[in-house]
Design an enzyme around this catalytic site. Structure first.
Site, PDB file in Angstrom:
ATOM      1  N   GLU A 212       0.833  -1.207   0.000  1.00 50.86           N
ATOM      2  CA  GLU A 212       0.000   0.000   0.000  1.00 50.86           C
ATOM      3  C   GLU A 212       0.865   1.254   0.000  1.00 50.86           C
ATOM      4  O   GLU A 212       0.569   2.239  -0.672  1.00 50.86           O
ATOM      5  CB  GLU A 212      -0.923   0.009   1.225  1.00 50.86           C
ATOM      6  N   GLU A 213       1.944   1.207   0.757  1.00 45.54           N
ATOM      7  CA  GLU A 213       2.771   2.408   0.957  1.00 45.54           C
ATOM      8  C   GLU A 213       3.515   2.841  -0.303  1.00 45.54           C
ATOM      9  O   GLU A 213       4.085   3.918  -0.348  1.00 45.54           O
ATOM     10  CB  GLU A 213       3.760   2.192   2.108  1.00 45.54           C
ATOM     11  N   HIS A 323       3.918   8.402  10.289  1.00 46.91           N
ATOM     12  CA  HIS A 323       5.127   8.138   9.495  1.00 46.91           C
ATOM     13  C   HIS A 323       6.401   8.540  10.243  1.00 46.91           C
ATOM     14  O   HIS A 323       7.374   9.009   9.640  1.00 46.91           O
ATOM     15  CB  HIS A 323       5.052   8.785   8.096  1.00 46.91           C
TER      16      HIS A 323
HETATM   17 ZN   LIG Z   1      -1.703   3.492   6.046  1.00 46.87          ZN
END
Ligand SMILES: [Zn+2]
Length: 348
Positions: A212-213, A323
């Protein structure tokens, strides 16, 4: 919290999700929560639980509901080993380089993990020039020191080995603090939601997706394969009620419950589904809050646009300092997340 801790402390960056998949798969297989568990070609873990209607209730053609939580975390892959044994890395996912100074790291090799230290190249503060002190380094300026001779480094480390930062799991006040709450919280919420689920008339397909990232890559084929009627992305979102951020940019408020993601730059959630979820939350006295993320995306975007389109909504736990390796989530928001999922799934 033990399960959430274990999930956050299992390194798995995009394309290297084997470890986290094993932790989740082992949990699913021993718990018997699902009727079928499989892994697709890209590596997403997909579990199916057929409708379990209440006694007397009959279901002729159950709807297919897809849950999706990405199980990868932001990190790096080894790109280069220099002639002194220092490593250079390529990012997989978006770290802010201002958060990468003086970090402990773990390099995951075929023969086990190596501890290391990450820093940008350059002189220490005592001897740095004024211009050097002001410079914000780019990823390419950072290197990893394994404290080993070059011969040993080249014998043990391969190009493409995964690198993650150290970031322990701790409880701080009313919060938990850890690396990769984005998105082990979503992975955890999906498991907990199903554990507490008794009766449901829909077939539930829970996916723990890969990559996903680096651009929502795993959820797309997973959604195509499942072909759901309703999509539910389970992820995290910004929570910026902190110094230096204007109030209108906070996105969510810590302690006000799980976020219902109205929109981000990748998708607009189905507003009818949001209203249904809010009605369920009110009925069960579970906290939730709407939020809009002006920039950013998540797996819901590709589920929504799969095949001929899927009604999709995104759940998102508020996370402060997202993050970084000190991501922070309020315990109220964590608790409301699976609770609301369970209560809503019971109505589908
Ligand atoms: Zn996420």
């Amino acid at each position: 919290m033990d399960l959430l801790e274990k999930l956050t402390q299992t390194p798995s960056v995009p394309g290297r999700e084997d470890r986290i998949r094993k932790v989740i798969e082992d949990h699913l297989r021993t718990s018997g929560l699902f009727d079928e568990v499989r892994t697709d070609s890209l590596g997403s873990l997909i579990a199916c639980r057929h409708a379990r209607p209440a006694k007397g209730a009959e279901v002729t053609s159950p709807r297919k509901v897809m849950l999706a939580a990405h199980m990868d975390q932001i990190g790096f892959l080894v790109r280069h080993i220099d002639d002194k044994g220092f490593l250079r890395v390529n990012p997989v996912g978006g770290f802010d380089t201002r958060n990468l100074f003086a970090r402990g790291v773990r390099v995951c090799t075929r023969d086990g993990d190596l501890a290391g230290v990450m820093n940008p190249g350059g002189r220490p503060i005592h001897i740095a020039t004024d211009d050097e002190k002001k410079k914000v380094p780019i990823i390419g300026d950072f290197f990893i020191d394994l404290g080993l001779e070059v011969e040993e480094v080249t014998a043990r480390v391969q190009i493409g080995d995964m690198v993650v930062l150290d970031g322990p799991f701790r409880e701080v006040g009313e919060y938990v603090v850890s690396q990769c709450l984005d998105n082990r919280v979503g992975c955890w919420a999906q498991i907990r939601a199903i554990e507490n689920l008794e009766h449901h008339s829909c077939d539930i397909y829970a996916a723990w997706t890969v990559q996903e990232e680096v651009g929502l890559r795993g959820a797309m084929p997973a959604a195509f394969g499942i072909d759901p009627d309703i999509g539910i992305a389970c992820d995290t979102t910004l929570c910026c009620r902190t110094p230096g951020v204007p109030e209108e940019d906070r996105v969510t408020i810590p302690g006000n419950g799980v976020g219902l993601h109205v929109m981000d730059s990748s998708m607009i959630s189905d507003i009818g589904l949001i209203q249904d979820i809010e009605a369920v939350a009110a009925e069960h006295d579970i906290k939730c809050q709407r939020g809009i993320l002006p920039r950013g995306g998540q797996d819901g975007a590709v589920i929504q646009r799969s095949r001929s389109g899927v009604r999709t909504v995104s759940f998102a736990c508020p996370v402060k300092y997202i993050h970084t390796v000190t991501e922070m989530s309020h315990k109220t928001d964590l608790a409301s997340y699976p609770a609301l999922l369970t209560a809503w799934l019971e109505t589908l």
